[in-house]
Design a protein around this motif. Structure first.
Motif, PDB file in Angstrom:
ATOM      1  N   VAL A  54       0.886  -1.250  -0.022  1.00  0.00           N
ATOM      2  CA  VAL A  54       0.089   0.105   0.001  1.00  0.00           C
ATOM      3  C   VAL A  54       0.875   1.189   0.106  1.00  0.00           C
ATOM      4  CG1 VAL A  54      -1.521   1.481   1.224  1.00  0.00           C
ATOM      5  CG2 VAL A  54      -2.069  -1.110   1.095  1.00  0.00           C
ATOM      6  N   THR A  55       1.845   1.202   0.844  1.00  0.00           N
ATOM      7  CA  THR A  55       2.946   2.462   0.719  1.00  0.00           C
ATOM      8  C   THR A  55       3.790   2.610  -0.259  1.00  0.00           C
ATOM      9  OG1 THR A  55       4.208   1.387   2.213  1.00  0.00           O
ATOM     10  CG2 THR A  55       2.551   2.603   3.332  1.00  0.00           C
ATOM     11  N   ASP A  56       3.717   1.509  -1.246  1.00  0.00           N
ATOM     12  CA  ASP A  56       4.658   1.310  -2.407  1.00  0.00           C
ATOM     13  C   ASP A  56       6.083   1.373  -2.036  1.00  0.00           C
ATOM     14  OD1 ASP A  56       4.809   1.271  -5.049  1.00  0.00           O
ATOM     15  OD2 ASP A  56       4.989   3.574  -5.325  1.00  0.00           O
ATOM     16  N   GLY A  57       6.427   0.676  -0.888  1.00  0.00           N
ATOM     17  CA  GLY A  57       7.641   0.568  -0.453  1.00  0.00           C
ATOM     18  C   GLY A  57       8.629   1.762   0.157  1.00  0.00           C
ATOM     19  N   THR A  58       7.592   2.930   0.299  1.00  0.00           N
ATOM     20  CA  THR A  58       8.207   3.942   0.864  1.00  0.00           C
ATOM     21  C   THR A  58       8.483   3.827   2.291  1.00  0.00           C
ATOM     22  OG1 THR A  58       6.930   5.370  -0.727  1.00  0.00           O
ATOM     23  CG2 THR A  58       7.755   6.507   1.122  1.00  0.00           C
ATOM     24  N   TYR A  59       9.741   3.902   2.779  1.00  0.00           N
ATOM     25  CA  TYR A  59      10.054   3.693   3.882  1.00  0.00           C
ATOM     26  C   TYR A  59      10.521   5.035   4.862  1.00  0.00           C
ATOM     27  CZ  TYR A  59      10.689  -0.883   2.160  1.00  0.00           C
ATOM     28  OH  TYR A  59      10.800  -2.300   1.716  1.00  0.00           O
ATOM     29  N   GLN A  60      10.292   4.797   6.214  1.00  0.00           N
ATOM     30  CA  GLN A  60      10.595   5.883   6.993  1.00  0.00           C
ATOM     31  C   GLN A  60      11.890   5.746   7.567  1.00  0.00           C
ATOM     32  OE1 GLN A  60       6.635   5.349   8.780  1.00  0.00           O
ATOM     33  NE2 GLN A  60       6.138   7.525   8.343  1.00  0.00           N
ATOM     34  N   TYR A  61      13.043   6.093   7.453  1.00  0.00           N
ATOM     35  CA  TYR A  61      14.388   6.171   7.974  1.00  0.00           C
ATOM     36  C   TYR A  61      14.493   6.847   9.303  1.00  0.00           C
ATOM     37  CZ  TYR A  61      15.147   4.327   3.387  1.00  0.00           C
ATOM     38  OH  TYR A  61      15.209   3.635   2.123  1.00  0.00           O
ATOM     39  N   PRO A  62      15.234   6.138  10.358  1.00  0.00           N
ATOM     40  CA  PRO A  62      15.185   6.841  11.780  1.00  0.00           C
ATOM     41  C   PRO A  62      16.356   7.870  11.499  1.00  0.00           C
ATOM     42  CG  PRO A  62      16.511   4.697  11.401  1.00  0.00           C
ATOM     43  CD  PRO A  62      15.887   4.634  10.293  1.00  0.00           C
ATOM     44  N   VAL A  87      22.516  -3.307   7.625  1.00  0.00           N
ATOM     45  CA  VAL A  87      22.238  -3.329   8.914  1.00  0.00           C
ATOM     46  C   VAL A  87      20.635  -3.546   9.081  1.00  0.00           C
ATOM     47  CG1 VAL A  87      21.731  -0.824   9.007  1.00  0.00           C
ATOM     48  CG2 VAL A  87      22.217  -1.892  11.118  1.00  0.00           C
ATOM     49  N   ARG A  88      20.204  -4.259  10.253  1.00  0.00           N
ATOM     50  CA  ARG A  88      18.921  -4.895  10.202  1.00  0.00           C
ATOM     51  C   ARG A  88      18.370  -4.113  11.513  1.00  0.00           C
ATOM     52  NH1 ARG A  88      21.769  -9.490   8.660  1.00  0.00           N
ATOM     53  NH2 ARG A  88      20.635 -10.561   6.812  1.00  0.00           N
ATOM     54  N   ALA A  89      16.946  -3.908  11.689  1.00  0.00           N
ATOM     55  CA  ALA A  89      16.486  -3.170  12.662  1.00  0.00           C
ATOM     56  C   ALA A  89      14.871  -3.608  12.568  1.00  0.00           C
ATOM     57  CB  ALA A  89      16.497  -1.646  12.446  1.00  0.00           C
ATOM     58  N   PRO A  90      14.354  -3.738  13.787  1.00  0.00           N
ATOM     59  CA  PRO A  90      12.909  -3.893  13.888  1.00  0.00           C
ATOM     60  C   PRO A  90      12.095  -2.773  13.090  1.00  0.00           C
ATOM     61  CG  PRO A  90      13.588  -3.260  15.987  1.00  0.00           C
ATOM     62  CD  PRO A  90      14.890  -3.453  15.304  1.00  0.00           C
ATOM     63  N   TYR A  91      11.101  -3.014  12.422  1.00  0.00           N
ATOM     64  CA  TYR A  91      10.359  -2.100  11.879  1.00  0.00           C
ATOM     65  C   TYR A  91       9.064  -2.261  11.613  1.00  0.00           C
ATOM     66  CZ  TYR A  91       9.752   1.340   7.822  1.00  0.00           C
ATOM     67  OH  TYR A  91       9.290   2.149   7.094  1.00  0.00           O
ATOM     68  N   ALA A  92       8.215  -1.212  11.489  1.00  0.00           N
ATOM     69  CA  ALA A  92       6.554  -1.333  11.351  1.00  0.00           C
ATOM     70  C   ALA A  92       6.339  -0.480  10.127  1.00  0.00           C
ATOM     71  CB  ALA A  92       5.881  -1.235  12.549  1.00  0.00           C
ATOM     72  N   VAL A  93       5.551  -0.955   9.177  1.00  0.00           N
ATOM     73  CA  VAL A  93       4.939  -0.046   8.234  1.00  0.00           C
ATOM     74  C   VAL A  93       4.346   1.209   8.900  1.00  0.00           C
ATOM     75  CG1 VAL A  93       3.522   0.065   6.041  1.00  0.00           C
ATOM     76  CG2 VAL A  93       4.802  -2.044   6.546  1.00  0.00           C
ATOM     77  N   GLY A  94       4.545   2.018   8.296  1.00  0.00           N
ATOM     78  CA  GLY A  94       4.091   3.438   8.773  1.00  0.00           C
ATOM     79  C   GLY A  94       4.671   4.198   9.929  1.00  0.00           C
ATOM     80  N   VAL A  95       5.137   3.135  10.857  1.00  0.00           N
ATOM     81  CA  VAL A  95       5.806   3.559  11.940  1.00  0.00           C
ATOM     82  C   VAL A  95       7.164   3.901  11.884  1.00  0.00           C
ATOM     83  CG1 VAL A  95       5.953   2.797  14.400  1.00  0.00           C
ATOM     84  CG2 VAL A  95       4.197   1.959  13.415  1.00  0.00           C
ATOM     85  N   GLY A  96       7.767   3.050  11.361  1.00  0.00           N
ATOM     86  CA  GLY A  96       9.489   3.196  11.212  1.00  0.00           C
ATOM     87  C   GLY A  96      10.115   2.335  11.790  1.00  0.00           C
ATOM     88  N   VAL A  97      11.393   2.620  12.537  1.00  0.00           N
ATOM     89  CA  VAL A  97      12.004   1.559  13.274  1.00  0.00           C
ATOM     90  C   VAL A  97      11.393   1.777  14.788  1.00  0.00           C
ATOM     91  CG1 VAL A  97      14.377   1.098  14.495  1.00  0.00           C
ATOM     92  CG2 VAL A  97      14.301   1.947  11.984  1.00  0.00           C
ATOM     93  N   THR A  98      11.040   0.589  15.247  1.00  0.00           N
ATOM     94  CA  THR A  98      10.535   0.314  16.383  1.00  0.00           C
ATOM     95  C   THR A  98      11.090   0.071  17.841  1.00  0.00           C
ATOM     96  OG1 THR A  98      10.147  -2.213  16.098  1.00  0.00           O
ATOM     97  CG2 THR A  98       8.330  -0.474  15.081  1.00  0.00           C
ATOM     98  N   ASP A  99      12.391   0.070  17.631  1.00  0.00           N
ATOM     99  CA  ASP A  99      13.216  -0.188  18.891  1.00  0.00           C
ATOM    100  C   ASP A  99      14.341   0.453  18.862  1.00  0.00           C
ATOM    101  OD1 ASP A  99      13.629  -1.143  21.333  1.00  0.00           O
ATOM    102  OD2 ASP A  99      13.571  -3.284  20.923  1.00  0.00           O
TER     103      ASP A  99
END
Length: 395
Positions: A100-108, A353-365
């Motif tokens: 739905v978000t077309d792969g648009t990510y929110q970077y920390p 680098v890996r990080a916990p992530y949620a769509v729309g939220v961003g990095v969650t931890d």
């Protein structure tokens, strides 16, 4: 306002109102900051009894007629539109997925504030979570008069009651804004039954209402300070009037004392018995009047010695502010949680680098530097040195 909630902007309201009126079959003719609206004869709405009316997009316009509806975030007309829209679809549903978000990510911030480039990003969803986005009306008023009103949006995870400001911003600015570039129907994959218990949903909504109040705490503080200044001004005016009354009472009592002394002479040395009787009657009358004024003066002086506390409490009560909230519309949001893999590069070197992530939220931890274990942040951004992950603190 804080970053937890998101103010519903004028442009968002105008887009919403335009689509709502279009769905009613209305025609809109724009004239600067005013709309001339004509509803079809079959349209049945609660905010007007006529089929032709004007909408002003600015409450500061001069000479607004009573028949003109004002469309602003704090106007009553906006609340009516939201109420009617909510009656049509009281609870919306929306699926917030990577597709739905077309792969648009929110970077920390530790990415945004660094000098690395994100070459590639891959999100692996593990499970879905449920949140609720609530539009909340906030009324701030005093006992004596209405003050102001806000319309805020907030999104809360139903399970954890965590507030999701990035999701709110995404929904309000994109999904809930007609004409945006985001998908027009992002809810097509949402089941009719969200599986959320009413108890958890109510808890999340209550949490959201509290968050919206916190979100406008600066505005509430301004209203409270304004009310406090008004109370101080009113109390000072009352104090000055009391001081004036004390002076007037003292002058009147002094004048009566002078008159009584003169009457005493007439009583002791009358020219005739009739004059003595008349002087005695007048002296009795003036003594009664003087006693009443002295009693009033004593009462006023006692009140003054107590700092006019009772009047102060009454003034403070009338200028005390009351904050109330009312949820106006709800949207159940399913969003994906998982892990994001970011391929970072700088100076011809790259690593992941890996990080916990949620769509729309961003990095969650929180994420720690692999080299020194310090927490990454906007002040301590990530670095790539010789193909290895490190941070600003590693220098």
């Amino acid at each position: 306002m804080t970053d937890v909630t998101h103010a519903v902007t004028q442009s968002t309201l105008e887009a919403f109102a335009r689509e709502y009126l279009d769905n009613l079959g209305a025609t809109i003719r724009e004239d600067g900051s005013r709309w001339h609206v004509r509803l079809p004869s079959h349209a049945n709405v609660g905010f007007t009894d006529v089929h032709e009316f004007d909408i002003a997009l600015d409450s500061e316009q001069e000479g607004l007629e009573d028949s003109v509806h004002v469309l602003t975030p704090e106007s009553g007309f906006t609340q009516q539109l939201l109420d009617e829209a909510s009656e049509t679809a009281p609870v919306g549903q929306l699926a917030l997925t990577e597709a739905v978000t077309d792969g648009t990510y929110q970077y920390p911030s530790w990415i945004r504030e660094s000098d690395v480039d994100v070459v590639d990003a891959t999100f692996n969803p593990y499970y879905d979570r449920t949140a609720v986005c609530v539009f909340v009306r906030i009324d701030i008023e005093t006992v004596s008069e209405y003050q102001t009103q806000f319309l805020e949006a907030v999104t809360v995870d139903v399970e954890s009651t965590e507030q999701l400001p990035n999701v709110t911003e995404l929904l309000v600015d994109e999904f809930f804004t007609p004409g945006s570039d985001w998908p027009a129907d992002p809810a097509e994959d949402v089941d009719d039954e969200s599986g959320v218990s009413s108890e958890k949903l109510n808890t999340a909504i209550t949490t959201g209402q509290k968050a919206t109040v916190e979100g406008v705490r600066d505005e509430i503080s301004e209203v409270r300070q304004s009310a406090s200044r008004a109370a101080d001004s009113e109390f000072e005016e009352y104090r000055q009037l009391q001081e004036q009354q004390i002076n007037e009472l003292q002058d009147e009592i002094g004048s009566l004392s002078t008159r009584l002394q003169k009457l005493s002479t007439e009583v002791d040395e009358p020219e005739s018995p009739q004059q003595r009787v008349k002087a005695l009657e007048k002296r009795k009358e003036l003594k009664t009047e003087k006693a009443e004024l002295e009693g009033e003066l004593e009462e006023t002086l006692q009140e003054k010695s107590r700092g006019y506390a009772q009047q102060q409490r009454e003034i403070d009560r009338r200028h005390a502010i009351k904050v109330s909230t009312e949820p106006k519309a709800f949207t159940i949001v399913l969003y994906e949680r998982g892990e994001i893999t970011l391929e970072l590069a700088t100076g011809g070197r790259s690593t992941a680098v890996r990080a916990p992530y949620a769509v729309g939220v961003g990095v969650t931890d929180d994420v720690q530097c692999e080299n020194c274990q310090k927490q990454l942040s906007g002040e301590n951004p990530i670095r790539v040195v010789s193909g290895r992950i490190c941070c600003q603190s590693c220098r």
